[in-house]
Design an enzyme around this catalytic site. Sequence first.
Site, PDB file in Angstrom:
ATOM      1  N   GLN A 238       0.938  -1.351   0.069  1.00  0.00           N
ATOM      2  CA  GLN A 238       0.133   0.398   0.382  1.00  0.00           C
ATOM      3  C   GLN A 238       0.810   1.111  -0.024  1.00  0.00           C
ATOM      4  O   GLN A 238       2.014   1.097   0.335  1.00  0.00           O
ATOM      5  CB  GLN A 238      -1.073   0.320   1.520  1.00  0.00           C
ATOM      6  CG  GLN A 238       0.047  -0.115   2.674  1.00  0.00           C
ATOM      7  CD  GLN A 238      -1.044  -0.674   3.234  1.00  0.00           C
ATOM      8  OE1 GLN A 238      -2.393  -0.605   4.170  1.00  0.00           O
ATOM      9  NE2 GLN A 238      -0.983  -1.590   4.693  1.00  0.00           N
TER      10      GLN A 238
ATOM     11  N   HIS B 206      -8.325   3.521  20.485  1.00  0.00           N
ATOM     12  CA  HIS B 206      -7.255   2.307  20.908  1.00  0.00           C
ATOM     13  C   HIS B 206      -8.028   1.694  22.366  1.00  0.00           C
ATOM     14  O   HIS B 206      -7.807   0.205  22.411  1.00  0.00           O
ATOM     15  CB  HIS B 206      -5.635   2.355  20.713  1.00  0.00           C
ATOM     16  CG  HIS B 206      -5.071   2.252  19.452  1.00  0.00           C
ATOM     17  ND1 HIS B 206      -4.393   3.038  19.050  1.00  0.00           N
ATOM     18  CD2 HIS B 206      -5.055   2.140  18.597  1.00  0.00           C
ATOM     19  CE1 HIS B 206      -4.046   3.684  17.796  1.00  0.00           C
ATOM     20  NE2 HIS B 206      -4.300   2.753  17.052  1.00  0.00           N
TER      21      HIS B 206
ATOM     22  N   ASP C  93       0.484   0.533  13.851  1.00  0.00           N
ATOM     23  CA  ASP C  93       0.761   1.706  14.581  1.00  0.00           C
ATOM     24  C   ASP C  93       1.200   0.882  15.875  1.00  0.00           C
ATOM     25  O   ASP C  93       1.917   2.176  16.469  1.00  0.00           O
ATOM     26  CB  ASP C  93       0.102   2.921  14.108  1.00  0.00           C
ATOM     27  CG  ASP C  93      -1.635   2.043  14.963  1.00  0.00           C
ATOM     28  OD1 ASP C  93      -1.536   2.168  16.201  1.00  0.00           O
ATOM     29  OD2 ASP C  93      -2.334   2.234  14.388  1.00  0.00           O
TER      30      ASP C  93
ATOM     31  N   GLU D  46       0.409  -8.474  11.113  1.00  0.00           N
ATOM     32  CA  GLU D  46       0.320  -7.527  10.598  1.00  0.00           C
ATOM     33  C   GLU D  46       0.856  -7.947   8.824  1.00  0.00           C
ATOM     34  O   GLU D  46       1.918  -8.233   9.135  1.00  0.00           O
ATOM     35  CB  GLU D  46       1.304  -6.509  11.455  1.00  0.00           C
ATOM     36  CG  GLU D  46       1.404  -5.462  10.405  1.00  0.00           C
ATOM     37  CD  GLU D  46       0.640  -4.369   9.570  1.00  0.00           C
ATOM     38  OE1 GLU D  46       0.576  -4.339   8.441  1.00  0.00           O
ATOM     39  OE2 GLU D  46      -0.218  -4.220  10.626  1.00  0.00           O
TER      40      GLU D  46
ATOM     41  N   ASP E  86      -0.507 -12.255   6.417  1.00  0.00           N
ATOM     42  CA  ASP E  86      -1.989 -12.433   6.560  1.00  0.00           C
ATOM     43  C   ASP E  86      -2.630 -12.750   7.656  1.00  0.00           C
ATOM     44  O   ASP E  86      -2.864 -14.009   7.862  1.00  0.00           O
ATOM     45  CB  ASP E  86      -2.275 -13.011   5.108  1.00  0.00           C
ATOM     46  CG  ASP E  86      -3.661 -12.953   4.700  1.00  0.00           C
ATOM     47  OD1 ASP E  86      -4.151 -12.850   4.864  1.00  0.00           O
ATOM     48  OD2 ASP E  86      -3.241 -11.933   3.436  1.00  0.00           O
TER      49      ASP E  86
ATOM     50  N   ASP F 143      -7.841  -4.653  13.912  1.00  0.00           N
ATOM     51  CA  ASP F 143      -7.448  -3.085  13.899  1.00  0.00           C
ATOM     52  C   ASP F 143      -7.662  -2.973  12.430  1.00  0.00           C
ATOM     53  O   ASP F 143      -6.241  -2.969  12.334  1.00  0.00           O
ATOM     54  CB  ASP F 143      -7.043  -2.902  14.841  1.00  0.00           C
ATOM     55  CG  ASP F 143      -6.850  -1.162  14.810  1.00  0.00           C
ATOM     56  OD1 ASP F 143      -6.450  -0.699  13.859  1.00  0.00           O
ATOM     57  OD2 ASP F 143      -5.165  -0.797  15.023  1.00  0.00           O
TER      58      ASP F 143
ATOM     59  N   ASP G 280     -10.410  -0.247   6.214  1.00  0.00           N
ATOM     60  CA  ASP G 280     -11.488  -0.042   6.034  1.00  0.00           C
ATOM     61  C   ASP G 280     -11.558  -1.259   4.537  1.00  0.00           C
ATOM     62  O   ASP G 280     -10.525  -2.066   4.087  1.00  0.00           O
ATOM     63  CB  ASP G 280     -11.840   1.439   4.900  1.00  0.00           C
ATOM     64  CG  ASP G 280     -12.249   2.389   6.457  1.00  0.00           C
ATOM     65  OD1 ASP G 280     -13.418   2.427   6.633  1.00  0.00           O
ATOM     66  OD2 ASP G 280     -11.231   2.769   6.017  1.00  0.00           O
TER      67      ASP G 280
END
Length: 282
Positions: free
Chosen positions: A31, A62, A86, A106, A138, A156, A159
């Site tokens: 991304q 959070h 993050d 992640e 994944d 988390d 979208d």
Amino acid sequence: MSEWFNETLHHGYHQGFEVAEILFENKTEHQHLVIFESTSFGRVMALDGIIQTTERDEFIYHEMLAHVPLFAHGQAKDVLIIGGGDGGLLREVLKHQGVERAVQVEIDQAVIDMCVQYLPRHSAGAYDNPRAEIVIGDGIEYVASTERKFDVILSDSTDPIGPGEVLFTSPFYEGIKRCLKPGGVFAAQNGVAFMQPDEVSTTQKRLSPFFADTRFFAAAVPTYIGGIMTFAWASDNNTLWQTPQATLAARYQDSGIKTRYYNPALHAGCFALPQYLIDSLD
């Protein structure tokens, strides 16, 4: 003229952040990632043009995603986080001393690396905590294949666009079900319901076949513009969401955790939804 970052997540509507300085920008394997210093919300991270988090109000998101399920459960030892690069959610989960292991899956190592460097207050050292286990991979593949079981699972994600889209599908929820311990709870970010009503109704339809109790709770996060942010909730314990406020207050006090948004009274009320959302779910 000031430089502005304009987010265009919603069709025909956008919000802008005045940019003081671009700190990092790169196209990762998965991304487009940019982190910038804003004039009003501190440091801000965006992925593929969509704001993910800001220093100024990340604590609301959070704290609610971590503490509502963890204080409701009360005895979680093993926690799984999907996404959350993050580090803010990991930080809040590890405040619970009863959590023995927090596994974070992640997909993009670059997100973790850049956030540790440019958004260090988010993780606040959580990635160095010996109770944290980081898996680069994944999320949907992990929950479909792992033999480990978890008391609480938190998603988390971004979208449901691009890499995050699979984390809102039935196969993902089926995987969540298979690695959630009996009596456990799953919670996930589920968008701003006023602006993204289909996300809530679609999640309900896809989650319901796998869990005895599915519902939503909410919080107002200024960065996620357009009204309240909803969080999905799923469990086979259909009383967990109604954990008495007195019980929550005792757990909260005993934990010694200091929060800036979450508290037991807010927890008890966050499952109350506005009528437009109830109608869309019906």
